[in-house]
Design a protein around this motif. Structure first.
Motif, short mmCIF file in Angstrom:
data_model
loop_
_atom_site.label_atom_id
_atom_site.label_comp_id
_atom_site.label_asym_id
_atom_site.label_seq_id
_atom_site.Cartn_x
_atom_site.Cartn_y
_atom_site.Cartn_z
N TYR A 1 52.20 25.79 24.29
CA TYR A 1 52.39 24.44 23.74
C TYR A 1 51.78 23.37 24.63
N HIS A 2 51.44 22.26 24.01
CA HIS A 2 51.14 21.01 24.71
C HIS A 2 52.30 20.08 24.35
N LEU A 3 53.15 19.80 25.31
CA LEU A 3 54.42 19.10 24.99
C LEU A 3 54.44 17.65 25.49
N VAL A 4 53.26 17.09 25.72
CA VAL A 4 53.20 15.70 26.16
C VAL A 4 53.71 14.79 25.03
N PRO A 5 54.72 13.94 25.33
CA PRO A 5 55.30 13.11 24.26
C PRO A 5 54.22 12.32 23.51
N GLY A 6 54.30 12.39 22.20
CA GLY A 6 53.34 11.68 21.36
C GLY A 6 52.09 12.48 21.06
N SER A 7 51.91 13.59 21.75
CA SER A 7 50.71 14.41 21.54
C SER A 7 51.13 15.87 21.69
N GLU A 8 51.96 16.31 20.74
CA GLU A 8 52.60 17.61 20.86
C GLU A 8 51.97 18.62 19.91
N TYR A 9 51.44 19.68 20.49
CA TYR A 9 50.71 20.66 19.68
C TYR A 9 51.02 22.08 20.10
N SER A 10 50.79 22.98 19.15
CA SER A 10 50.86 24.41 19.41
C SER A 10 49.42 24.90 19.56
N LEU A 11 49.20 25.78 20.52
CA LEU A 11 47.88 26.39 20.66
C LEU A 11 48.01 27.84 20.20
N GLY A 12 47.28 28.15 19.15
CA GLY A 12 47.30 29.50 18.60
C GLY A 12 46.05 30.25 19.02
N ALA A 13 46.22 31.53 19.28
CA ALA A 13 45.09 32.38 19.69
C ALA A 13 45.58 33.82 19.63
N HIS A 14 44.80 34.75 20.15
CA HIS A 14 45.30 36.08 20.42
C HIS A 14 44.49 36.63 21.55
N MET A 15 44.85 37.83 22.03
CA MET A 15 44.11 38.27 23.22
C MET A 15 42.64 38.51 22.89
N LEU A 16 42.32 38.79 21.63
CA LEU A 16 40.94 38.88 21.16
C LEU A 16 40.82 38.47 19.69
N GLU A 17 41.75 38.94 18.87
CA GLU A 17 41.50 39.11 17.43
C GLU A 17 41.89 37.90 16.59
N VAL A 18 41.04 36.87 16.62
CA VAL A 18 41.24 35.70 15.77
C VAL A 18 40.15 35.71 14.70
N CYS A 19 40.55 35.50 13.45
CA CYS A 19 39.62 35.65 12.33
C CYS A 19 38.55 34.54 12.33
#
Ligand code: MN
Length: 492
Positions: free
Chosen positions: A330-348
């Motif tokens: 996560y990026h949990l900085v107030p006002g700019s909060e996001y989830s970072l999605g990925a995988h160890m390799l296998e992203v479509c």
């Protein structure tokens, strides 16, 4: 286009009361409506006008035929006139295909000057559809109700979206999943009752030995690898000197694809804990297979593999992309909060905003003798959903969350994998709380193409629990909903 292989049957309700002229008019109009809707290009599959049903037998017969016709992905009903619904009971009680009640009428307007009792008797969908709705409610039929004028574009779009979900159901009913190795050791959420899943969703989930895959890999020829390398070169930028690593991924892809195609499988899972005899975890190989429409799940997650394949079918041809995803950090900085999605390799790679790069990097997790090649890219911006199917013990729960993907707010130059960044709804923190309360997995299917409404339609047709986390969800409301659903599903 797998979507084009399916059709939907339009069954129009009426009765003998009004005489043959009215029935002829109804049939003529039903055909005209179907022709015009098919010609509009708004629907993903063909609609076929089947019958203006006036008797119990006509309805029972068309339902029997629909049940056994592989091309028929569902029925669409409508009552142009009043159609006494006791005559529908025997048919509907045996219906095994998805069912949509299109509550429409032929005319757009009430014709001020022209309207008389003959007009009224011909155009009585307003009460005919209520009688029809009652019997489906009385029979507890899982069905979609769409109301509005059939020439209205938004009505056609909604019907089209439901049709896509119904095709997903048909696809699911015969889906085969190939597992290489078991689930990652000790992980709970990737477990599940395969007998329950096959009963409810139709999936045939079975295992094949990694050793057999290695044998198949060893039989792949250099010419086959050359051909796939040409595809990689056309679709991606090669950003590594380690061509051998890419060729090795091509060898893996060809072997996996051959084994899946031989068994008719459209999804597969593998695990870094069982790569015996392989030099690299399939990265680029799995990514390219996903871009071809195969479902994939990491760490033996066969549920997410199957769901990936299904969402790819539902969203077919829409161009946004659906694929395997994992909430990573996560990026949990107030006002700019996001989830970072990925995988160890296998992203479509269907998620990619720009042309993906093939890179090779060390992978510390698992038994990788060599640095695996993988596609690296940034995900697109735009509204999307994430979906997770979990086994609650005795039932399946499908959890869907609305998300807003953004262009990643930083470059992350040392991150060696593809990445997608998003804000979960209603906001990141509440969204996380709700997801965790519902038991949603770290693995999901992310889709820019499939809507939460389609996932709700899918769950209804499959008779599984559905939880939707959206802009209006609060933890308090969700807690109550989960509590009541738990009681209801235990009684069901
Ligand atoms: Mn994972």
């Amino acid at each position: 286009m797998r979507m084009k292989n399916y059709e939907f049957w339009f069954v129009v309700g009426s009765q003998f009361l009004y005489g043959p002229e009215v029935l002829d008019t109804v049939a003529e109009r039903a055909q005209k409506m179907v022709d015009e809707m098919n010609a509009s290009g708004s629907l993903p599959c063909k609609v076929v006008y089947k019958v203006t049903a006036k008797t119990n037998k006509e309805i029972t017969d068309v339902v029997k035929e629909a049940n056994y016709n592989d091309a028929c992905a569902g029925i669409i009903t409508w009552c142009h006139t009043f159609s006494p619904s006791k005559m529908w009971i025997n048919g509907l009680a045996n219906l095994q295909k998805p069912y949509c009640h299109l509550a429409t009428q032929f005319n757009l307007e009430i014709p001020n000057e022209e309207i008389d009792m003959d007009f009224m008797n011909l155009n009585q969908a307003a009460h005919g559809d209520r009688e029809h709705g009652f019997i489906a409610a009385r029979l507890r039929m899982p069905r979609k109700v769409i109301a509005g004028h059939w020439q209205n574009e938004s009505v056609r779009e909604r019907l089209g979206e439901w049709m896509r979900a119904a095709v997903g159901v048909q696809f699911s009913k015969s889906l085969k999943v190939m597992r290489f190795g078991d689930n990652m050791r000790e992980v709970a959420v990737t477990e599940g009752d395969k007998v329950e899943v096959q009963t409810k969703l139709g999936w045939q989930v079975n295992t094949w030995a990694t050793g057999d895959l290695v044998k198949e890999m060893n039989a792949v020829t250099e010419e086959e690898i050359d051909a796939l390398m040409a595809e990689y070169t056309a679709a991606y930028d090669i950003a590594t000197d380690n061509i051998d690593a890419i060729r090795y991924q091509a060898r893996e892809e060809i072997a996996i694809k051959k084994m899946m195609d031989a068994e008719g499988c459209m999804a597969f899972s593998n695990t870094f804990q069982d790569l015996y005899g392989m030099e690299q975890l399939p990265g680029l190989a799995s990514q390219h297979l996903m871009s071809l429409g195969y479902g994939y799940g990491g760490e033996g997650d066969w549920k997410v593999a199957a769901m990936t394949a299904i969402l790819k079918v539902i969203g077919e041809g829409k161009g946004g992309g659906s694929g395997f995803m994992e909430d990573y950090t996560y990026h949990l900085v107030p006002g700019s909060e996001y989830s970072l999605g990925a995988h160890m390799l296998e992203v479509c790679p269907t998620f990619a905003a720009d042309k993906p790069r093939i890179e090779t990097h060390h992978l510390g997790i698992g038994m990788n003798e060599k640095d695996p090649a993988r596609l690296v890219f940034e995900g697109k911006a735009g509204p999307a959903i994430v979906v997770s199917l979990v086994d609650m013990g005795g039932r399946l729960r499908l959890i869907c969350q609305d998300i807003e993907c953004i262009k990643p707010i930083m470059e992350m130059p040392n991150l060696p994998v593809a990445r997608v960044m998003w804000r979960a709804l209603p906001n990141l923190e509440t969204g996380i709380e709700c997801w965790i309360m519902a038991g949603g997995a770290h693995h999901t299917v992310l889709s820019y193409d499939v809507s939460a409404e389609q996932m709700r339609d899918f769950a209804r047709m499959m008779d599984i629990e559905f939880v939707h986390i959206n802009k209006d969800t609060t933890p308090e409301k969700l807690e109550q909903e989960l509590f009541l659903a738990d009681l209801a599903w235990k009684l069901k």
